[in-house]
Design a protein around this motif. Sequence first.
Motif, mmCIF file in Angstrom:
data_model
loop_
_atom_site.group_PDB
_atom_site.id
_atom_site.type_symbol
_atom_site.label_atom_id
_atom_site.label_comp_id
_atom_site.label_asym_id
_atom_site.label_seq_id
_atom_site.Cartn_x
_atom_site.Cartn_y
_atom_site.Cartn_z
ATOM 1 N N THR A 47 38.952 53.922 35.989
ATOM 2 C CA THR A 47 39.960 53.367 35.091
ATOM 3 C C THR A 47 39.824 51.848 35.055
ATOM 4 O O THR A 47 39.229 51.247 35.962
ATOM 5 C CB THR A 47 41.376 53.725 35.561
ATOM 6 N N PRO A 48 40.391 51.195 34.040
ATOM 7 C CA PRO A 48 40.353 49.728 33.970
ATOM 8 C C PRO A 48 41.029 49.062 35.159
ATOM 9 O O PRO A 48 40.748 47.903 35.472
ATOM 10 C CB PRO A 48 41.102 49.423 32.667
ATOM 11 N N GLU A 49 41.918 49.790 35.843
ATOM 12 C CA GLU A 49 42.632 49.216 36.978
ATOM 13 C C GLU A 49 41.793 49.217 38.254
ATOM 14 O O GLU A 49 42.140 48.555 39.232
ATOM 15 C CB GLU A 49 43.936 49.988 37.236
ATOM 16 N N ASP A 50 40.701 49.951 38.260
ATOM 17 C CA ASP A 50 39.868 50.033 39.457
ATOM 18 C C ASP A 50 39.141 48.713 39.717
ATOM 19 O O ASP A 50 38.960 47.889 38.812
ATOM 20 C CB ASP A 50 38.829 51.151 39.299
ATOM 21 N N ASP A 51 38.710 48.561 40.960
ATOM 22 C CA ASP A 51 37.892 47.418 41.356
ATOM 23 C C ASP A 51 36.430 47.764 41.058
ATOM 24 O O ASP A 51 35.874 48.684 41.666
ATOM 25 C CB ASP A 51 38.074 47.147 42.847
ATOM 26 N N LYS A 92 36.694 40.695 35.485
ATOM 27 C CA LYS A 92 36.184 41.317 36.708
ATOM 28 C C LYS A 92 34.662 41.383 36.716
ATOM 29 O O LYS A 92 34.040 41.498 37.773
ATOM 30 C CB LYS A 92 36.763 42.730 36.865
ATOM 31 N N ALA A 116 36.576 46.890 29.589
ATOM 32 C CA ALA A 116 37.879 46.388 30.037
ATOM 33 C C ALA A 116 37.710 45.484 31.255
ATOM 34 O O ALA A 116 38.397 44.463 31.378
ATOM 35 C CB ALA A 116 38.803 47.563 30.370
ATOM 36 N N TRP A 117 36.792 45.839 32.144
ATOM 37 C CA TRP A 117 36.535 44.985 33.309
ATOM 38 C C TRP A 117 35.994 43.629 32.883
ATOM 39 O O TRP A 117 36.350 42.600 33.456
ATOM 40 C CB TRP A 117 35.544 45.668 34.250
ATOM 41 N N GLN A 131 38.876 41.614 31.477
ATOM 42 C CA GLN A 131 39.775 41.174 32.549
ATOM 43 C C GLN A 131 39.136 40.117 33.452
ATOM 44 O O GLN A 131 39.787 39.609 34.362
ATOM 45 C CB GLN A 131 40.189 42.380 33.406
ATOM 46 N N VAL A 158 35.778 51.475 29.804
ATOM 47 C CA VAL A 158 36.281 50.992 31.094
ATOM 48 C C VAL A 158 35.492 49.770 31.543
ATOM 49 O O VAL A 158 36.072 48.764 31.969
ATOM 50 C CB VAL A 158 36.203 52.104 32.163
#
Length: 216
Positions: free
Chosen positions: A87-91, A155, A149-150, A153, A146
């Motif tokens: 998910t986009p919330e993952d590291d 990341k 998205a990183w 963000q 995904v």
Amino acid sequence: MLFKIDAETSTRPAGRIRQKNESIILRAAEIEFASSGYKGASMNDIAQRAGLPKANIHYYFKNKLGLYMAVISDIIALWDSTLNAITPEDDPGEVLSRYIARKVCFSVENPLASRIFAAELVNGAPNMKEYFREDYAQWFRGRTDVFGAWVSQGKIDPEVTPEHLIFLLWSSTQHYADFAVQIKAALGKDELDEQDYLNATATLTHIILKGCGISR
């Protein structure tokens, strides 16, 4: 009737026997397809290698193509499972590190299936036309979304294109199964050992994370 058979209990042996026989057949088919190719392999040869009557092979797998696709589907399912739940919330550092480690591990544990898949693609994937349809494209777009998205963000560095990062992950990790002969020759070894795979995992992880701008 002298006794009543419990339905759940009575199906367990059959289930275990089916799983065992399917596993034996799939392993024998892997060896046969890897050594002879799809066209060269025969259901009779697979049956002999499995130590089972040919009729048993057809009981579990309708035809050679169905058995061939089962072998390939097994390895694809393993590969895809490593990215299915991201998910986009993952590291991304954790996700990519885990992915690389598992894919190299799959190269150790399932080298023949990986080579069968590679040979199929090199030949234009004549038996996988249905697989590479819209469902596959949708799955791939879901993964690149995904990764994108990183990037958004911060990341992952903006210079990294999600699609080509995934291609790099695929090729670099599967190389240790598909081109093991070349690697062993280059290293002067008859077989690769655990340390070789640990070194491969560490090197790929370091280079890919650093290339993505991810600090560990």
